[in-house]
Write a protein that holds these residues in place. Structure first.
Motif, PDB file in Angstrom:
ATOM      1  N   SER A  15       0.830  -1.212   0.000  1.00  0.00           N
ATOM      2  CA  SER A  15       0.000   0.000   0.000  1.00  0.00           C
ATOM      3  C   SER A  15       0.860   1.257   0.000  1.00  0.00           C
ATOM      4  O   SER A  15       0.588   2.218  -0.720  1.00  0.00           O
ATOM      5  N   ARG A  16       1.911   1.234   0.816  1.00  0.00           N
ATOM      6  CA  ARG A  16       2.813   2.380   0.881  1.00  0.00           C
ATOM      7  C   ARG A  16       3.503   2.589  -0.471  1.00  0.00           C
ATOM      8  O   ARG A  16       3.630   3.713  -0.957  1.00  0.00           O
ATOM      9  N   GLU A  22       1.838   6.593  -6.906  1.00  0.00           N
ATOM     10  CA  GLU A  22       0.824   7.581  -7.289  1.00  0.00           C
ATOM     11  C   GLU A  22       1.370   9.001  -7.234  1.00  0.00           C
ATOM     12  O   GLU A  22       0.932   9.866  -7.977  1.00  0.00           O
ATOM     13  N   SER A  23       2.334   9.234  -6.348  1.00  0.00           N
ATOM     14  CA  SER A  23       2.912  10.578  -6.248  1.00  0.00           C
ATOM     15  C   SER A  23       4.115  10.760  -7.171  1.00  0.00           C
ATOM     16  O   SER A  23       4.756  11.794  -7.142  1.00  0.00           O
ATOM     17  N   GLY A  24       4.416   9.728  -7.989  1.00  0.00           N
ATOM     18  CA  GLY A  24       5.446   9.896  -9.010  1.00  0.00           C
ATOM     19  C   GLY A  24       6.724   9.116  -8.820  1.00  0.00           C
ATOM     20  O   GLY A  24       7.619   9.194  -9.653  1.00  0.00           O
ATOM     21  N   GLU A  25       6.874   8.361  -7.738  1.00  0.00           N
ATOM     22  CA  GLU A  25       8.106   7.603  -7.516  1.00  0.00           C
ATOM     23  C   GLU A  25       8.142   6.337  -8.359  1.00  0.00           C
ATOM     24  O   GLU A  25       7.109   5.800  -8.737  1.00  0.00           O
ATOM     25  N   ASP A  26       9.349   5.860  -8.627  1.00  0.00           N
ATOM     26  CA  ASP A  26       9.585   4.586  -9.313  1.00  0.00           C
ATOM     27  C   ASP A  26      10.288   3.644  -8.361  1.00  0.00           C
ATOM     28  O   ASP A  26      11.117   4.076  -7.546  1.00  0.00           O
ATOM     29  N   LYS A  38       9.715  -3.629 -12.206  1.00  0.00           N
ATOM     30  CA  LYS A  38       9.729  -2.186 -12.001  1.00  0.00           C
ATOM     31  C   LYS A  38       8.299  -1.748 -11.739  1.00  0.00           C
ATOM     32  O   LYS A  38       7.377  -2.134 -12.456  1.00  0.00           O
ATOM     33  N   LEU A  39       8.122  -0.948 -10.691  1.00  0.00           N
ATOM     34  CA  LEU A  39       6.817  -0.414 -10.317  1.00  0.00           C
ATOM     35  C   LEU A  39       6.878   1.084 -10.577  1.00  0.00           C
ATOM     36  O   LEU A  39       7.651   1.804  -9.937  1.00  0.00           O
ATOM     37  N   SER A  40       6.107   1.556 -11.551  1.00  0.00           N
ATOM     38  CA  SER A  40       6.167   2.970 -11.913  1.00  0.00           C
ATOM     39  C   SER A  40       4.777   3.474 -12.280  1.00  0.00           C
ATOM     40  O   SER A  40       3.892   2.700 -12.639  1.00  0.00           O
ATOM     41  N   PRO A  41       4.567   4.787 -12.199  1.00  0.00           N
ATOM     42  CA  PRO A  41       3.250   5.349 -12.484  1.00  0.00           C
ATOM     43  C   PRO A  41       2.903   5.260 -13.973  1.00  0.00           C
ATOM     44  O   PRO A  41       3.775   5.310 -14.835  1.00  0.00           O
ATOM     45  N   ILE A  42       1.631   5.125 -14.250  1.00  0.00           N
ATOM     46  CA  ILE A  42       1.128   5.152 -15.620  1.00  0.00           C
ATOM     47  C   ILE A  42       0.663   6.568 -15.897  1.00  0.00           C
ATOM     48  O   ILE A  42      -0.113   7.137 -15.132  1.00  0.00           O
TER      49      ILE A  42
END
Length: 93
Positions: A15-16, A22-26, A38-42
């Motif tokens: 969740s964190r 959601e705030s832009g971090e990868d 890799k977990l990154s925003p769409i």
């Protein structure tokens, strides 16, 4: 720049991680020291609501102002000496 975290950290704090994404971090997720995902925003950074923007502006303003010097005692010895003076050197058991 991406932050590297282990698979265990990603799993336990999913969740964190999602809030951070959601705030832009990868994030680069590793297993046994090797990158696996890799977990990154769409679609780029999250758009903040007007209330969130106002809260962000207030927080940035407080950060720029900083804390006043001498706002409190930060010296461990001074705090200890005050405690000794207030409660006495030896407390009965």
């Amino acid at each position: 720049m991406s932050k590297t975290i282990t698979l265990r950290e990603a799993n336990q704090g999913f969740s964190r991680c999602i809030r951070a994404v959601e705030s832009g971090e990868d994030f680069v997720i590793t297993r046994n020291g090797k990158p696996v995902a890799k977990l990154s925003p769409i679609g780029g950074r999250r758009v903040l609501t007007p209330e969130q923007e106002a809260a962000r502006a207030r927080a940035l303003q407080r950060m720029e102002q900083g804390s006043p010097v001498g706002a409190g005692r930060f010296n461990r010895d001074e705090i200890y000496e005050e405690r000794i003076a207030r409660h006495g050197r030896h407390r009965p058991r």
